[in-house]
Enzyme design. Structure first.
Site, short mmCIF file in Angstrom:
data_model
loop_
_atom_site.label_atom_id
_atom_site.label_comp_id
_atom_site.label_asym_id
_atom_site.label_seq_id
_atom_site.Cartn_x
_atom_site.Cartn_y
_atom_site.Cartn_z
N PRO A 56 -0.21 5.67 -1.06
CA PRO A 56 -0.92 6.37 -2.14
C PRO A 56 -0.13 7.59 -2.63
O PRO A 56 -0.37 8.70 -2.19
CB PRO A 56 -2.25 6.78 -1.50
CG PRO A 56 -2.04 6.73 -0.02
CD PRO A 56 -0.86 5.83 0.25
N CYS A 57 0.78 7.36 -3.52
CA CYS A 57 1.62 8.45 -4.03
C CYS A 57 0.76 9.52 -4.67
O CYS A 57 1.13 10.68 -4.71
CB CYS A 57 2.60 7.91 -5.07
SG CYS A 57 3.31 6.35 -4.61
N HIS A 58 -0.35 9.12 -5.19
CA HIS A 58 -1.22 10.08 -5.86
C HIS A 58 -1.78 11.09 -4.87
O HIS A 58 -2.34 12.10 -5.24
CB HIS A 58 -2.36 9.32 -6.56
CG HIS A 58 -3.24 8.56 -5.63
ND1 HIS A 58 -3.02 7.23 -5.32
CD2 HIS A 58 -4.32 8.95 -4.93
CE1 HIS A 58 -3.98 6.86 -4.48
NE2 HIS A 58 -4.77 7.87 -4.22
#
Length: 112
Positions: A56-58
């Site tokens: 989850p780069c976010h």
DNA sequence: ATTTGCTCAGCTC
DNA sequence: GAGCTGAGCAAAT
């Protein structure tokens, strides 16, 4: 000991990011310090990201509480997504209360 | 609060 | 083999 393999670093980053609970975020420098690498390397690894689903780069942001790059295509979407996760926002910036960095280090017995 | 400079590692020529 | 760019960070003003 083996040198820090590029692929190995990525693996570690993914593990750390997945380890972050919902509603919390970590900064690049946090992961970088934990792995003993530079924050840019972490960003670079996220760009490479072979499995964006497990990473989850976010959930990874800047130390300046800014969202970072991620995707300049829909920056609004990222903020909304984090907000839905339960991350508190502060005027287009992530609230410090949602930062999990310190907790992460403590969890790894690093103590900072 | 805003601006400038530096650093480190991967990617390209 | 050398140079460039970058999903950042830190320091100075």
């Amino acid at each position: 000991m083996k040198e820090t393999s590029w692929n190995d670093i990525k693996e570690a980053i993914y593990m750390l990011v997945q380890l972050v609970p919902i509603g919390k975020v970590v900064s690049y420098s946090a992961i970088a310090k934990v792995l003993g690498i530079s924050p840019r390397t972490v960003a670079r690894a996220l760009v490479q990201n072979p499995m964006p689903i497990i990473v989850p780069c976010h959930r990874v942001i800047m130390k300046n509480r800014n969202l970072g790059g991620y995707t300049p295509r829909n920056p609004q979407f990222k903020r909304k997504l984090l907000e839905i996760e339960g991350v508190a926002f502060e005027n287009s910036k992530v609230s410090r209360t949602s930062i999990y960095d310190k907790e992460l280090w403590h969890k790894l017995d690093l103590s900072l």
